[in-house]
Design a protein around this motif. Sequence first.
Motif, PDB file in Angstrom:
ATOM      1  N   ALA A  69       0.843  -1.192   0.000  1.00 27.05           N
ATOM      2  CA  ALA A  69       0.000   0.000   0.000  1.00 27.05           C
ATOM      3  C   ALA A  69       0.877   1.240   0.000  1.00 27.05           C
ATOM      4  O   ALA A  69       2.050   1.187   0.379  1.00 27.05           O
ATOM      5  N   PRO A  70       0.339   2.371  -0.434  1.00 27.79           N
ATOM      6  CA  PRO A  70       1.088   3.627  -0.301  1.00 27.79           C
ATOM      7  C   PRO A  70       1.535   3.823   1.147  1.00 27.79           C
ATOM      8  O   PRO A  70       0.793   3.518   2.081  1.00 27.79           O
ATOM      9  N   ARG A  71       2.738   4.302   1.331  1.00 28.64           N
ATOM     10  CA  ARG A  71       3.333   4.365   2.669  1.00 28.64           C
ATOM     11  C   ARG A  71       2.492   5.162   3.663  1.00 28.64           C
ATOM     12  O   ARG A  71       2.477   4.855   4.858  1.00 28.64           O
ATOM     13  N   GLN A  72       1.752   6.129   3.183  1.00 29.62           N
ATOM     14  CA  GLN A  72       0.942   6.934   4.108  1.00 29.62           C
ATOM     15  C   GLN A  72      -0.218   6.132   4.693  1.00 29.62           C
ATOM     16  O   GLN A  72      -0.870   6.567   5.639  1.00 29.62           O
ATOM     17  N   TRP A  73      -0.480   4.932   4.132  1.00 28.94           N
ATOM     18  CA  TRP A  73      -1.557   4.099   4.648  1.00 28.94           C
ATOM     19  C   TRP A  73      -1.061   3.035   5.612  1.00 28.94           C
ATOM     20  O   TRP A  73      -1.788   2.117   5.964  1.00 28.94           O
ATOM     21  N   ALA A  74       0.188   3.072   6.015  1.00 31.53           N
ATOM     22  CA  ALA A  74       0.746   2.051   6.900  1.00 31.53           C
ATOM     23  C   ALA A  74      -0.120   1.899   8.138  1.00 31.53           C
ATOM     24  O   ALA A  74      -0.543   2.872   8.759  1.00 31.53           O
ATOM     25  N   THR A 112     -11.371  -3.215   3.864  1.00 28.90           N
ATOM     26  CA  THR A 112     -12.255  -3.048   2.714  1.00 28.90           C
ATOM     27  C   THR A 112     -12.513  -1.581   2.400  1.00 28.90           C
ATOM     28  O   THR A 112     -12.968  -1.251   1.315  1.00 28.90           O
ATOM     29  N   ALA A 113     -12.247  -0.695   3.354  1.00 20.73           N
ATOM     30  CA  ALA A 113     -12.473   0.724   3.100  1.00 20.73           C
ATOM     31  C   ALA A 113     -11.419   1.297   2.159  1.00 20.73           C
ATOM     32  O   ALA A 113     -11.609   2.381   1.609  1.00 20.73           O
ATOM     33  N   LEU A 114     -10.309   0.592   1.992  1.00 20.14           N
ATOM     34  CA  LEU A 114      -9.236   1.091   1.151  1.00 20.14           C
ATOM     35  C   LEU A 114      -9.501   0.755  -0.308  1.00 20.14           C
ATOM     36  O   LEU A 114     -10.027  -0.303  -0.625  1.00 20.14           O
ATOM     37  N   PRO A 115      -9.124   1.640  -1.221  1.00 23.57           N
ATOM     38  CA  PRO A 115      -9.215   1.301  -2.647  1.00 23.57           C
ATOM     39  C   PRO A 115      -8.115   0.317  -3.033  1.00 23.57           C
ATOM     40  O   PRO A 115      -7.058   0.259  -2.385  1.00 23.57           O
ATOM     41  N   TRP A 116      -8.362  -0.442  -4.091  1.00 22.29           N
ATOM     42  CA  TRP A 116      -7.417  -1.474  -4.529  1.00 22.29           C
ATOM     43  C   TRP A 116      -7.089  -1.312  -6.008  1.00 22.29           C
ATOM     44  O   TRP A 116      -7.873  -0.777  -6.787  1.00 22.29           O
ATOM     45  N   VAL A 117      -5.920  -1.808  -6.356  1.00 18.95           N
ATOM     46  CA  VAL A 117      -5.501  -1.904  -7.750  1.00 18.95           C
ATOM     47  C   VAL A 117      -5.665  -3.358  -8.171  1.00 18.95           C
ATOM     48  O   VAL A 117      -5.103  -4.256  -7.546  1.00 18.95           O
ATOM     49  N   GLY A 118      -6.446  -3.590  -9.220  1.00 16.64           N
ATOM     50  CA  GLY A 118      -6.665  -4.943  -9.711  1.00 16.64           C
ATOM     51  C   GLY A 118      -6.024  -5.147 -11.068  1.00 16.64           C
ATOM     52  O   GLY A 118      -5.150  -4.391 -11.490  1.00 16.64           O
ATOM     53  N   ARG A 132       2.183   2.922  -6.293  1.00 17.24           N
ATOM     54  CA  ARG A 132       3.207   3.896  -5.904  1.00 17.24           C
ATOM     55  C   ARG A 132       2.660   5.315  -5.912  1.00 17.24           C
ATOM     56  O   ARG A 132       3.008   6.141  -5.058  1.00 17.24           O
ATOM     57  N   THR A 133       1.777   5.605  -6.856  1.00 18.23           N
ATOM     58  CA  THR A 133       1.235   6.957  -6.960  1.00 18.23           C
ATOM     59  C   THR A 133       0.060   7.201  -6.014  1.00 18.23           C
ATOM     60  O   THR A 133      -0.492   8.298  -5.992  1.00 18.23           O
ATOM     61  N   GLY A 134      -0.333   6.160  -5.244  1.00 18.03           N
ATOM     62  CA  GLY A 134      -1.365   6.348  -4.241  1.00 18.03           C
ATOM     63  C   GLY A 134      -2.762   5.959  -4.661  1.00 18.03           C
ATOM     64  O   GLY A 134      -3.730   6.266  -3.956  1.00 18.03           O
ATOM     65  N   ILE A 135      -2.915   5.264  -5.785  1.00 16.63           N
ATOM     66  CA  ILE A 135      -4.253   4.889  -6.245  1.00 16.63           C
ATOM     67  C   ILE A 135      -4.879   3.850  -5.325  1.00 16.63           C
ATOM     68  O   ILE A 135      -6.077   3.897  -5.040  1.00 16.63           O
ATOM     69  N   ILE A 140      10.298  -0.405  -3.911  1.00 19.72           N
ATOM     70  CA  ILE A 140       9.683   0.904  -4.158  1.00 19.72           C
ATOM     71  C   ILE A 140       9.524   1.632  -2.825  1.00 19.72           C
ATOM     72  O   ILE A 140       8.711   1.225  -1.983  1.00 19.72           O
ATOM     73  N   PRO A 141      10.287   2.690  -2.581  1.00 22.17           N
ATOM     74  CA  PRO A 141      10.254   3.366  -1.274  1.00 22.17           C
ATOM     75  C   PRO A 141       8.879   3.903  -0.890  1.00 22.17           C
ATOM     76  O   PRO A 141       8.565   4.003   0.292  1.00 22.17           O
ATOM     77  N   GLU A 142       8.055   4.235  -1.877  1.00 20.73           N
ATOM     78  CA  GLU A 142       6.749   4.825  -1.573  1.00 20.73           C
ATOM     79  C   GLU A 142       5.728   3.794  -1.096  1.00 20.73           C
ATOM     80  O   GLU A 142       4.608   4.144  -0.722  1.00 20.73           O
TER      81      GLU A 142
END
Length: 300
Positions: free
Chosen positions: A172-177, A187-193, A231-234, A247-249
């Motif tokens: 996940a994007p690092r800000q969501w740790a 489930t509240a988080l968006p996902w990349v499929g 990485r871009t936060g999607i 990927i550091p992000e």
Amino acid sequence: MSRSSALDWDDLRIALAIMESGTLSGAAAALHVSHPTLSRRLQLMEQRLGTRLFVRTPGGLRPTEAGEEVRALALRFREEIARLERRVAGRDDGHDGPVRVTAPDAVSEYLLPGVLAAVCRAHVGLQLELHVSNDVVSLAQGDADIALRVTRAPQDTLRGREVGTVAMAVYAPRQWAGAGDASAPATALPWVGFDAGLACSAPGAWLARNVAAQDVRFRANTLLGAAQAARTGIGCAVLPCFVGGSIPELVRLGPPLDELAQPLWLLMHEDVARVPRMRRASAALAEEIARVSGLMSGLG
């Protein structure tokens, strides 16, 4: 073939390219010739043979019965030529020379750069070429010498070794740790499929079982595309650990997913495996890949 023959290997190669692409433009691109040149060559071929090899349909060019016979002959010739090249190529070249390696895009982008750099430094005589492809490049036809493939079932006709285990995990994007973990995704988080091409893959099947369809906000057709979207936060993404961990992000949510782990194989055709420089390159690649085993398994 004799000089009086109506066909030569170049004719067979052209006919086979048209059959495999289904269009003159596609065959011209594959053979690196112009569309008019290819059209003219086909017309001359059909004139010499006195029969049509293709009929035009709304979907492209379809081989006639005569065309199917030409296809069968062309396939036999191509395989025999490739087999001959494998047997004789490099027979007297010793341990130095060109080696063509093929690997999928994620492996090529995130795992191989350091590995290949180390091999080049340690084995100056080897001239490595990297062919990046998510398709199964044919080693039997000589399209590459060594293949790195993530699979549980390598082809029986190839020789090789298992050089590591590729683990996968949720990133996940690092800000969501701290927002969730892989065993109980938030489930509240968006996902990349993944789109249809990867939907039936192991990570695609895991997503279908564990994530509601409405939570998938973005779909990618490659693992690299999914990694860049995360990485871009999607959203969160299921990625190989050697990708997500590089990927550091991104931050990993939970441990690797055991059911998604797959072996990484280093494969060669048996004829190529007899060439000294191929054995040298194979051993060098396996040694350097072993050094990054922790990154692949997600434990490093």
